[in-house]
Design an enzyme around this catalytic site. Sequence first.
Site, PDB file in Angstrom:
ATOM      1  N   VAL A 201       2.108  38.247 -23.600  1.00 47.41           N
ATOM      2  CA  VAL A 201       2.824  38.256 -22.323  1.00 47.41           C
ATOM      3  C   VAL A 201       3.758  39.455 -22.318  1.00 47.41           C
ATOM      4  CG1 VAL A 201       4.346  36.986 -20.783  1.00 47.41           C
ATOM      5  CG2 VAL A 201       2.698  35.753 -22.189  1.00 47.41           C
ATOM      6  N   ALA A 202       3.540  40.373 -21.395  1.00 50.09           N
ATOM      7  CA  ALA A 202       4.341  41.597 -21.345  1.00 50.09           C
ATOM      8  C   ALA A 202       4.991  41.731 -19.979  1.00 50.09           C
ATOM      9  CB  ALA A 202       3.464  42.816 -21.634  1.00 50.09           C
TER      10      ALA A 202
ATOM     11  N   GLY B 236       2.460  36.113 -13.356  1.00 52.67           N
ATOM     12  CA  GLY B 236       2.235  35.568 -14.693  1.00 52.67           C
ATOM     13  C   GLY B 236       2.941  34.264 -14.978  1.00 52.67           C
ATOM     14  N   LYS B 237       3.169  33.436 -13.953  1.00 46.16           N
ATOM     15  CA  LYS B 237       3.865  32.163 -14.176  1.00 46.16           C
ATOM     16  C   LYS B 237       3.031  31.224 -15.052  1.00 46.16           C
ATOM     17  CE  LYS B 237       4.182  31.577  -9.699  1.00 46.16           C
ATOM     18  NZ  LYS B 237       3.739  32.895  -9.251  1.00 46.16           N
TER      19      LYS B 237
ATOM     20  N   LEU C  96       0.654  32.097 -17.076  1.00 50.18           N
ATOM     21  CA  LEU C  96       0.507  32.717 -18.389  1.00 50.18           C
ATOM     22  C   LEU C  96       1.721  32.426 -19.261  1.00 50.18           C
ATOM     23  CD1 LEU C  96      -1.322  34.573 -20.097  1.00 50.18           C
ATOM     24  CD2 LEU C  96      -0.017  36.512 -19.206  1.00 50.18           C
TER      25      LEU C  96
ATOM     26  N   HIS D  20      -3.650  64.110  11.666  1.00 48.96           N
ATOM     27  CA  HIS D  20      -2.804  62.919  11.548  1.00 48.96           C
ATOM     28  C   HIS D  20      -2.225  62.818  10.129  1.00 48.96           C
ATOM     29  CE1 HIS D  20      -1.815  58.618  12.575  1.00 48.96           C
ATOM     30  NE2 HIS D  20      -1.788  58.557  11.243  1.00 48.96           N
ATOM     31  N   GLU D  21      -3.082  62.920   9.117  1.00 47.01           N
ATOM     32  CA  GLU D  21      -2.619  62.815   7.737  1.00 47.01           C
ATOM     33  C   GLU D  21      -1.780  64.033   7.345  1.00 47.01           C
ATOM     34  OE1 GLU D  21      -2.824  60.147   6.127  1.00 47.01           O
ATOM     35  OE2 GLU D  21      -4.181  59.126   7.516  1.00 47.01           O
TER      36      GLU D  21
ATOM     37  N   HIS E 165       1.804  63.333   8.308  1.00 44.53           N
ATOM     38  CA  HIS E 165       2.490  62.524   7.296  1.00 44.53           C
ATOM     39  C   HIS E 165       2.894  63.378   6.098  1.00 44.53           C
ATOM     40  CE1 HIS E 165       1.939  58.668   9.197  1.00 44.53           C
ATOM     41  NE2 HIS E 165       0.625  58.747   9.191  1.00 44.53           N
TER      42      HIS E 165
ATOM     43  N   ASP F  24       1.275  52.203  11.465  1.00 45.55           N
ATOM     44  CA  ASP F  24       2.530  52.947  11.319  1.00 45.55           C
ATOM     45  C   ASP F  24       3.610  52.373  12.224  1.00 45.55           C
ATOM     46  OD1 ASP F  24       1.168  54.591   9.568  1.00 45.55           O
ATOM     47  OD2 ASP F  24       0.682  56.071  11.101  1.00 45.55           O
TER      48      ASP F  24
END
Length: 560
Positions: free
Chosen positions: A99-100, A142-143, A145, A362-363, A366, A438
Amino acid sequence: MGMVKFNIGSVDSFERKLENAQDELGIPQNERIPVAYTTEGSILASVATFLPTILLIGGLLYITKRGAQGGSGGIFGVGKSKAKLFNQETDIKVSFKDVAGMDEAKVEIMEFVNFLKDPKKYERLGAKIPRGAILSGPPGTGKTLVAKATAGEAGVPFLSVSGSEFVEMFVGVGSSRVRDLFKTARKMAPSIIFIDEIDAIGKARGQGGQFGGNDERESTLNQMLVEMDGFSSSDHVIVLAGTNRPDILDPALLRPGRFDRHISIDKPDIEGRKSIFKVYLKKIKTTLDLDELAGRLSALTPGFAGADVANCVNEAALIAARKGAHTVTIVHFEQAIERVIAGLEKKSRVLSPEERKTVAYHEAGHAICGWYLKYADPLLKVSIIPRGQGALGYAQYLPPDIQLLSTAELSDRMAMTLGGRVSEEIHFSSVTSGASDDFKKVTAIATNMVTTWGMSEKIGWLNFDDGQQRFNKPFSETTGQLIDQEVRRIIQEAHDKCKKLLVEKKHEVGLVAEELLAKEVITREDMIRLLGPRPFPERNDAFDKYLDKSKLGDFGKTNV
């Protein structure tokens, strides 16, 4: 007088024919043949008549006998607990080393492990271990786990059950299953009970959606309260419960003596993700340095939970296998991250030249906003390749994990989000519907600024966040109109800032858009080549630590 016996089929038909024959022979009425009738039947026919009744009575006797043998199982055994038993020798192979990314949660829950390993150490001093703990947090953190690792570390039986398994259409079944579950756990004590998604039965009582005092879910909750409060110090049974919604649980369930420990398991930060990546990277075949690879991947995946990390690593291995590679490389990992974030590439979706140009500009809008706005998140990649979830293109940024946002930062973020639509307004005669998502993000930010974060002078330092989503708004109609005006003002100011910037950088927008049309995907290095270094230092420390190629040596060059 002689007597003749024979069988007939129908009495009426026989009498009619006999009467006609005697009439034809002219036999007087006083001399006619007397007839006597007797009814005969087989034993089999008599039994067949009563067979359905016999079967019904026999079935009821069998069911009653089975119910008596089942104890709390009741009819058909529906009252028996459906909890799955995991034994350390055969099933539980998980420990805290597996468990990390949740060190604080492990420290808190180690107290339960120490008690189950050596209960007399605490009992001789008069101490009592908390009887239950709520593990709360977003999905995939991870509850379950952590609960399994607790059982694995303590070396005790682990009973796992879902909250929804207590709810059935039969009245009283939930309570019976709760009793059976705790009875089983006490027989195997010391043991651990883990109830996943306990909000299925643990919702606060009296909040609607119920049908009087005999509501099945409420009676199940009441039995749970009784069982937990009925523990004695010698029971040595610990109850762990997982939920994504601790705010809706009944207060009686959370009081000291029941679930009196609340362990919050949040999404991991960059170092937490790095440790989680190390756990899963050991399971795949790669020649890259695991520590350096885990650091780079953790920086590329802000906001990922433990389940997302596991999915990302597995997806990278699948991509490598699909392409016939012998080992998993950094290219496969980055393609896996793109697939998890933006979806699968839609190679079958062919855009027309006009659509590709619109998406590119468009991109590019951004990207330019993110490049020249001081408080924008670091830009990593821009693409115009259609992907899943309806995205025709996307820009990948790397926001920090912990965000304490100022009004200036929020303003720049909204302006960057509006960059795509504003670029379309500047470069084309009409706009498209591609900016709907957006607008949704911008509206949410502006609304929170006004109603939650107190960033509007006209509204003031008030919070109108209605977490319960009631039908009646928690403010007057006049205040509602004022909120609408402030939200519109904030978004309009962000739009004006964005438009002013993109008009000034219209040439740069064109350069980025043409590069996108030529290559479909451009990286941060392409942006530096086209526009020069970004005029502001990056505010995300992870970017310089894990993603700056000038500091990564040969490992960083593998993705150029």
